[in-house]
Design a protein around this motif. Structure first.
Motif, mmCIF file in Angstrom:
data_model
loop_
_atom_site.group_PDB
_atom_site.id
_atom_site.type_symbol
_atom_site.label_atom_id
_atom_site.label_comp_id
_atom_site.label_asym_id
_atom_site.label_seq_id
_atom_site.Cartn_x
_atom_site.Cartn_y
_atom_site.Cartn_z
ATOM 1 N N UNK A 60 0.775 -1.329 -0.065
ATOM 2 C CA UNK A 60 0.004 0.098 -0.045
ATOM 3 C C UNK A 60 0.826 1.397 -0.012
ATOM 4 N N UNK A 61 1.853 1.433 0.834
ATOM 5 C CA UNK A 61 2.872 2.598 0.859
ATOM 6 C C UNK A 61 3.558 2.647 -0.528
ATOM 7 N N UNK A 62 4.025 1.477 -1.081
ATOM 8 C CA UNK A 62 5.010 1.575 -2.274
ATOM 9 C C UNK A 62 4.273 1.773 -3.458
ATOM 10 N N UNK A 63 2.936 0.864 -3.478
ATOM 11 C CA UNK A 63 2.234 1.051 -4.847
ATOM 12 C C UNK A 63 0.762 1.358 -4.651
ATOM 13 N N UNK A 64 0.397 2.388 -4.289
ATOM 14 C CA UNK A 64 -0.927 2.799 -3.833
ATOM 15 C C UNK A 64 -1.846 2.939 -4.929
ATOM 16 N N UNK A 65 -2.941 2.475 -4.939
ATOM 17 C CA UNK A 65 -3.897 2.458 -5.841
ATOM 18 C C UNK A 65 -4.182 1.121 -6.629
ATOM 19 N N UNK A 66 -3.131 0.017 -6.133
ATOM 20 C CA UNK A 66 -3.396 -1.223 -6.681
ATOM 21 C C UNK A 66 -4.306 -2.113 -5.917
ATOM 22 N N UNK A 67 -4.530 -3.123 -6.288
ATOM 23 C CA UNK A 67 -5.546 -4.350 -5.438
ATOM 24 C C UNK A 67 -4.475 -5.404 -4.985
ATOM 25 N N UNK A 68 -4.676 -5.877 -3.807
ATOM 26 C CA UNK A 68 -4.107 -7.013 -3.123
ATOM 27 C C UNK A 68 -5.086 -8.182 -3.206
ATOM 28 N N UNK A 69 -4.764 -9.228 -3.419
ATOM 29 C CA UNK A 69 -5.505 -10.448 -3.120
ATOM 30 C C UNK A 69 -4.491 -11.270 -2.365
ATOM 31 N N UNK A 71 -3.901 -14.404 0.460
ATOM 32 C CA UNK A 71 -4.380 -15.791 0.741
ATOM 33 C C UNK A 71 -5.359 -15.950 2.003
ATOM 34 N N UNK A 72 -4.950 -14.872 3.103
ATOM 35 C CA UNK A 72 -5.865 -15.117 4.301
ATOM 36 C C UNK A 72 -6.931 -13.675 4.455
ATOM 37 N N UNK A 73 -6.357 -12.624 3.687
ATOM 38 C CA UNK A 73 -7.386 -11.572 3.904
ATOM 39 C C UNK A 73 -8.257 -11.187 2.641
ATOM 40 N N UNK A 74 -8.234 -11.830 1.422
ATOM 41 C CA UNK A 74 -9.088 -11.923 0.514
ATOM 42 C C UNK A 74 -8.624 -10.519 -0.485
ATOM 43 N N UNK A 75 -9.848 -10.118 -1.111
ATOM 44 C CA UNK A 75 -9.112 -8.796 -2.149
ATOM 45 C C UNK A 75 -9.456 -7.528 -1.149
ATOM 46 N N UNK A 76 -8.621 -6.723 -1.415
ATOM 47 C CA UNK A 76 -8.722 -5.376 -0.980
ATOM 48 C C UNK A 76 -8.034 -4.021 -1.896
ATOM 49 N N UNK A 77 -8.324 -2.969 -1.819
ATOM 50 C CA UNK A 77 -7.334 -1.755 -2.341
ATOM 51 C C UNK A 77 -6.226 -1.612 -1.603
ATOM 52 N N UNK A 78 -4.963 -1.359 -2.314
ATOM 53 C CA UNK A 78 -3.906 -1.337 -1.442
ATOM 54 C C UNK A 78 -3.567 0.270 -1.341
#
Length: 187
Positions: A60-69, A71-78
C-alpha cells in the motif's frame, strides 16, 4: 508493460516479502496454534495473518492504488492512491506463508510468495525463503537468485527429472473422483 516497470514491481514484491522475514524467523518452531480453513490440508496460523498484514502495508505504501488478493485477507485496495497513481491496474497476489503446514510443524521448507499482475498477466514475482534468507525474483527481465540470473539446465531423460507432488484433498477427490488422483493402474 516494459521491462523496467516489471523490475520495479519485482523490487516492491521483494521488499514486501522480506519485510516479514524477522517476524517469521522469530515465530518459526514456536509450535503455533493451527486452524483449518476449508479442510485439514488448508492450515492457517496467527503468523499467516500477521505476515499478510505487514505485506499489505508495504504494498500500500509502495504501490498505492493497486489491488491485493491475499491468501488470508481476500481482495482489497492497497492504500488510497489517486487515479493515475503508480498502482493503477496492478493486482498483487500474496501468500504470506506458502507451506503453512511445514512452518507450523517446524519443518524449514516454507516461503513467502508475492506476485504482481497487470491486465491479467503476471509480470513480476518473488519467492522468499526467510530461513535461508534467499530471494528468488522474476520479472520480464528474467529470473534471479540473489541478483544472479537463473537458467534451467533441463533434464535430458525422464530418469533425470525431478517430480514434486502432493496428495489430493477431500475436496479434490470429491470434485474429480479418486481415479483422477489415484490412477487407473496404467502406470
Amino acid at each position: 508493460m516494459d521491462v523496467n516497470a516489471s523490475r520495479e514491481l519485482a523490487e516492491i514484491a521483494a521488499l514486501a516479502a522480506r519485510s516479514v522475514g524477522g517476524l517469521l524467523r522469530e515465530a518459526f518452531r514456536s509450535r503455533p496454534q493451527v486452524r483449518t480453513k476449508r479442510d485439514f490440508h488448508d492450515p492457517v496460523t496467527e503468523h499467516d495473518r500477521a505476515a499478510e498484514e505487514v505485506i499489505r502495508e508495504v504494498i500500500a505504501r509502495e504501490c498505492p492504488g493497486s489491488v491485493i488478493v491475499g491468501e488470508e485477507g481476500g481482495t482489497s485496495p492497497a492504500g488510497a492512491g489517486a487515479p493515475g497513481g503508480a498502482g493503477d491496474g496492478v493486482r498483487w497476489f500474496v501468500d504470506p506463508i506458502d507451506g503453512t503446514a511445514n512452518f507450523a510443524a517446524g519443518v524449514p521448507f516454507f516461503c513467502v510468495s508475492v506476485a504482481a499482475a497487470v491486465d491479467g498477466e503476471v509480470v513480476a514475482g518473488v519467492v522468499y525463503d526467510p530461513v535461508r534468507e534467499e530471494v528468488f525474483t522474476a520479472s520480464l527481465a528474467g529470473t534471479f537468485l540473489a541478483g544472479r540470473r537463473l537458467a534451467s539446465a533441463g533434464a535430458v531423460r525422464d530418469r533425470e527429472a525431478m517430480l514434486l507432488t502432493s496428495y489430493p484433498s477431500p475436496r479434490d477427490l470429491e470434485a474429480e473422483g479418486p481415479r483422477r488422483w489415484i490412477g487407473s493402474g496404467g502406470w
